[in-house]
Enzyme design. Structure first.
Site, PDB file in Angstrom:
ATOM      1  N   GLU A   1     -32.760  36.432   4.621  1.00  0.00           N
ATOM      2  CA  GLU A   1     -33.080  37.502   3.680  1.00  0.00           C
ATOM      3  C   GLU A   1     -34.420  37.181   3.023  1.00  0.00           C
ATOM      4  OE1 GLU A   1     -31.260  40.316   2.854  1.00  0.00           O
ATOM      5  OE2 GLU A   1     -33.227  40.575   1.918  1.00  0.00           O
ATOM      6  N   PHE A   2     -35.282  38.173   2.911  1.00  0.00           N
ATOM      7  CA  PHE A   2     -36.612  37.908   2.356  1.00  0.00           C
ATOM      8  C   PHE A   2     -36.844  38.655   1.048  1.00  0.00           C
ATOM      9  CE2 PHE A   2     -36.793  37.665   7.015  1.00  0.00           C
ATOM     10  CZ  PHE A   2     -37.169  36.336   7.165  1.00  0.00           C
TER      11      PHE A   2
ATOM     12  N   CYS B   1     -35.878  29.965  -5.794  1.00  0.00           N
ATOM     13  CA  CYS B   1     -36.136  29.850  -4.348  1.00  0.00           C
ATOM     14  C   CYS B   1     -37.285  28.925  -3.998  1.00  0.00           C
ATOM     15  CB  CYS B   1     -36.387  31.241  -3.779  1.00  0.00           C
ATOM     16  SG  CYS B   1     -35.020  32.359  -4.082  1.00  0.00           S
TER      17      CYS B   1
ATOM     18  N   PHE C   1     -50.612  36.944  -3.801  1.00  0.00           N
ATOM     19  CA  PHE C   1     -50.163  35.554  -3.984  1.00  0.00           C
ATOM     20  C   PHE C   1     -51.314  34.583  -4.181  1.00  0.00           C
ATOM     21  CE2 PHE C   1     -45.628  34.538  -3.920  1.00  0.00           C
ATOM     22  CZ  PHE C   1     -45.168  35.839  -4.056  1.00  0.00           C
TER      23      PHE C   1
ATOM     24  N   ALA D   1     -53.720  32.615  -9.906  1.00  0.00           N
ATOM     25  CA  ALA D   1     -53.635  31.268 -10.485  1.00  0.00           C
ATOM     26  C   ALA D   1     -52.983  31.350 -11.864  1.00  0.00           C
ATOM     27  CB  ALA D   1     -55.035  30.681 -10.599  1.00  0.00           C
TER      28      ALA D   1
ATOM     29  N   LYS E   1     -37.056  24.957  -4.853  1.00  0.00           N
ATOM     30  CA  LYS E   1     -35.997  24.210  -4.157  1.00  0.00           C
ATOM     31  C   LYS E   1     -36.129  24.335  -2.639  1.00  0.00           C
ATOM     32  CE  LYS E   1     -32.670  27.605  -3.174  1.00  0.00           C
ATOM     33  NZ  LYS E   1     -32.177  28.000  -1.898  1.00  0.00           N
TER      34      LYS E   1
HETATM   35  C1  UGA Z   1     -39.431  34.479  -3.226  1.00  0.00           C
HETATM   36  C2  UGA Z   1     -40.140  35.089  -2.009  1.00  0.00           C
HETATM   37  O1  UGA Z   1     -41.305  35.787  -2.447  1.00  0.00           O
HETATM   38  C3  UGA Z   1     -39.210  36.058  -1.282  1.00  0.00           C
HETATM   39  O2  UGA Z   1     -39.844  36.566  -0.132  1.00  0.00           O
HETATM   40  C4  UGA Z   1     -37.949  35.288  -0.882  1.00  0.00           C
HETATM   41  O3  UGA Z   1     -37.007  36.118  -0.208  1.00  0.00           O
HETATM   42  C5  UGA Z   1     -37.280  34.723  -2.123  1.00  0.00           C
HETATM   43  O4  UGA Z   1     -38.209  33.842  -2.798  1.00  0.00           O
HETATM   44  C6  UGA Z   1     -36.060  33.973  -1.711  1.00  0.00           C
HETATM   45  O5  UGA Z   1     -36.204  32.946  -1.031  1.00  0.00           O
HETATM   46  O6  UGA Z   1     -34.955  34.453  -1.953  1.00  0.00           O
HETATM   47  P1  UGA Z   1     -38.894  35.319  -5.704  1.00  0.00           P
HETATM   48  O7  UGA Z   1     -38.321  33.964  -5.956  1.00  0.00           O
HETATM   49  O8  UGA Z   1     -38.154  36.527  -6.155  1.00  0.00           O
HETATM   50  O9  UGA Z   1     -39.145  35.532  -4.132  1.00  0.00           O
HETATM   51  O10 UGA Z   1     -40.307  35.329  -6.434  1.00  0.00           O
HETATM   52  P2  UGA Z   1     -41.835  35.491  -6.025  1.00  0.00           P
HETATM   53  O11 UGA Z   1     -42.264  36.867  -6.250  1.00  0.00           O
HETATM   54  O12 UGA Z   1     -42.102  34.878  -4.705  1.00  0.00           O
HETATM   55  O13 UGA Z   1     -42.506  34.553  -7.141  1.00  0.00           O
HETATM   56  C7  UGA Z   1     -42.234  33.164  -7.172  1.00  0.00           C
HETATM   57  C8  UGA Z   1     -43.035  32.471  -8.253  1.00  0.00           C
HETATM   58  O14 UGA Z   1     -44.398  32.397  -7.886  1.00  0.00           O
HETATM   59  C9  UGA Z   1     -42.997  33.140  -9.620  1.00  0.00           C
HETATM   60  O15 UGA Z   1     -42.797  32.133 -10.614  1.00  0.00           O
HETATM   61  C10 UGA Z   1     -44.356  33.772  -9.737  1.00  0.00           C
HETATM   62  O16 UGA Z   1     -44.790  33.878 -11.073  1.00  0.00           O
HETATM   63  C11 UGA Z   1     -45.218  32.793  -8.961  1.00  0.00           C
HETATM   64  N1  UGA Z   1     -46.466  33.378  -8.430  1.00  0.00           N
HETATM   65  C12 UGA Z   1     -46.410  34.392  -7.525  1.00  0.00           C
HETATM   66  C13 UGA Z   1     -47.693  32.875  -8.830  1.00  0.00           C
HETATM   67  O17 UGA Z   1     -47.768  31.933  -9.650  1.00  0.00           O
HETATM   68  N2  UGA Z   1     -48.841  33.417  -8.310  1.00  0.00           N
HETATM   69  C14 UGA Z   1     -48.811  34.427  -7.413  1.00  0.00           C
HETATM   70  O18 UGA Z   1     -49.898  34.864  -6.973  1.00  0.00           O
HETATM   71  C15 UGA Z   1     -47.573  34.933  -7.013  1.00  0.00           C
END
Ligand code: UGA
Length: 442
Positions: A154-155, A269, A258, A261, A272
């Site tokens: 799942e993504f 997710c 993504f 900064a 871990k």
């Molecule tokens: C992430 C993945 O993006 C999903 O594709 C995946 O399905 C999911 O994990 C999972 O394994 O279940 P999620 O944990 O909901 O999704 O959050 P993200 O949107 O990926 O953000 C993760 C972290 O990265 C957040 O703390 C966010 O603030 C940070 N982030 C994101 C940044 O610091 N910079 C960015 O440019 C983007």
């Protein structure tokens, strides 16, 4: 064609999957051991914040396609297709994933299956798990019953869970190449509506499907840590990481998404998953391939420390006795999830250094309080900022982006702000008389 589906685990992943499968027209039973969660879901209430999910949940409970139960007997009796969506957290004191919940589902369910069925794993698991589960299932099912095990990662992103489930970028299905069985045929029935929209569908072996998921999250984490490493360089060189990200992001091979900064990634997710990936690579003799992920993790954790240092500098060298407003506690906006949240961890460290910390988050207050009961919790951004010596923006919620610097200035003791997510317009704040700092920018 409507399928009868059971979904095991009703957290972010399972509850969303269950509701969305009903929305696709299937008959669905959500199964969990947590009866309080089941009671909430059964009455149409989502136990966490996920935009759009409650509407789908309610609609499908009302039309009778979605129900919840704690009974595995009922699930085995009702469904032919079983999806596993339970959590695989980090083991205490170790990098590896804890598979207790996945194993418990399999061990309880398999002996109850009395007709041909398919078990689809959705949880993020170390490569090799699906094959092991397949063997276990074949040992446990009653004689002569054909049960196929497939992996269907799942993504979905929190905050976009419904959209990502109903309109995913791709569907991936890992099948056992030695005994493919009916898994692909059943998956095509379950996802018929998505496949009719030409969503790419990749059928792979079990190991590749498991790895697709961990590789995707490892790549995303690497991308964030790359730009945060650039932020460290920018800080020393007097450059601006946001402009740098915009400029390199125009190259389609790099892409701007993504590359924000800030205080780095958190959540249930990415952190871990990269650790479990390193642990598993070590077990299968590929540890060298992933040593760079240790650096990805280090860069990420250093950003939190840097934020605390900047805060200390901003209040004149010591946080002792100061009042600090923390805007944002969730690991990202549009979520109430505080698992491994950089914002909350920074708030905690600042408090440990003697500051009085006032936190406000639009949705994550209750979860934050449960993890960090000793922080002060305000009922609004303005209230959190009252008499503050310093304001920290640590989660880029929209309501913080539109804060009026003039209004906020009247609330604080000293107009000093640090943007931990590079989400504010520095000029606007400086023009309003604020001392403005950000990570990776001068
Ligand atoms: C992430 C993945 O993006 C999903 O594709 C995946 O399905 C999911 O994990 C999972 O394994 O279940 P999620 O944990 O909901 O999704 O959050 P993200 O949107 O990926 O953000 C993760 C972290 O990265 C957040 O703390 C966010 O603030 C940070 N982030 C994101 C940044 O610091 N910079 C960015 O440019 C983007």
């Amino acid at each position: 064609m409507s399928c009868r589906i059971a979904v095991f685990g009703t957290g972010y992943l399972g509850a969303t999957h269950a509701a969305c499968m009903a929305e696709l027209g299937h008959e669905v039973l959500g199964v969990d051991v947590d009866t309080s969660k089941l009671a909430k879901l059964g009455s149409g209430e989502v136990p966490f914040y996920e935009p759009g999910l409650e509407e789908i949940l309610k609609r499908n409970i009302e039309n009778g396609r979605l129900r919840f139960t704690a009974s595995y007997e009922e699930a085995a009796d009702f469904a032919d297709n079983h999806f596993i969506g339970v959590g695989t957290p980090q083991k205490r004191g170790e990098y590896a994933a804890d598979l207790t919940c996945v194993d418990a589902v399999v061990d309880t369910l398999a002996p109850l299956l009395d007709r041909p069925s398919v078990i689809f794993g959705k949880s993020t698991v170390p490569v090799g798990t699906a094959e092991r589960i397949g063997r276990r299932v074949r040992q446990l099912v009653p004689n002569g019953v054909e049960v196929d095990v497939a992996w269907n990662p799942e993504f979905l992103r929190e905050g976009y869970a419904v959209r990502d489930t109903l309109h995913p970028d791709r569907l991936v299905l890992g099948v056992d190449r030695n005994r493919p069985g009916r898994a692909e045929e059943v998956a095509r029935e379950v996802y018929a509506r998505l496949l009719s929209e030409d969503i790419p569908f990749l059928v792979t072996d079990l190991a590749t499907a498991e790895l697709v998921k961990t590789a995707a999250n490892a790549f995303l984490a690497t991308k964030i840590s790359f730009i945060n490493a650039m932020a460290e360089v920018c800080e020393m060189a007097g450059a601006d990481v946001s402009v740098l990200a915009d400029a390199i992001g125009y190259d389609a091979r790099i892409g701007r998404r993504f590359l924000n900064a800030g205080i780095g990634f958190g959540g249930g997710c990415l952190p871990k998953d990269i650790r479990a990936f390193m642990a598993r690579a070590g077990e299968i003799g590929a540890d060298e391939a992933l040593t760079f992920l240790r650096e990805v993790d280090n860069i990420n954790m250093r950003r939190r420390t840097r934020m605390v240092e900047l805060a200390r500098e901003a209040v004149g060298g010591t946080l002792l006795g100061t009042s600090v407003a923390v805007l944002g506690a969730a690991f990202k906006p549009d979520s109430d999830d505080v698992r491994d949240s950089p914002a909350l961890s920074i708030a905690g460290q600042i408090q440990l250094q003697g500051a009085s910390v006032n936190v406000f988050d639009p949705k994550a207050m209750e979860n934050s309080r449960a993890v960090f009961p000793t922080l002060n919790y305000a009922t609004s951004a303005i209230e959190a900022c009252a008499n503050a010596d310093l304001v920290l923006v640590l989660t880029e919620w929209n309501e913080f982006l539109v804060l009026d610097p003039q209004v906020l200035r009247k609330a604080v003791r000293r107009p000093s702000i640090i943007d931990g997510r590079n989400c504010l317009d520095s000029q606007v704040w400086r023009d309003a008389g604020w001392a403005f700092r950000a990570l990776g920018r001068v």
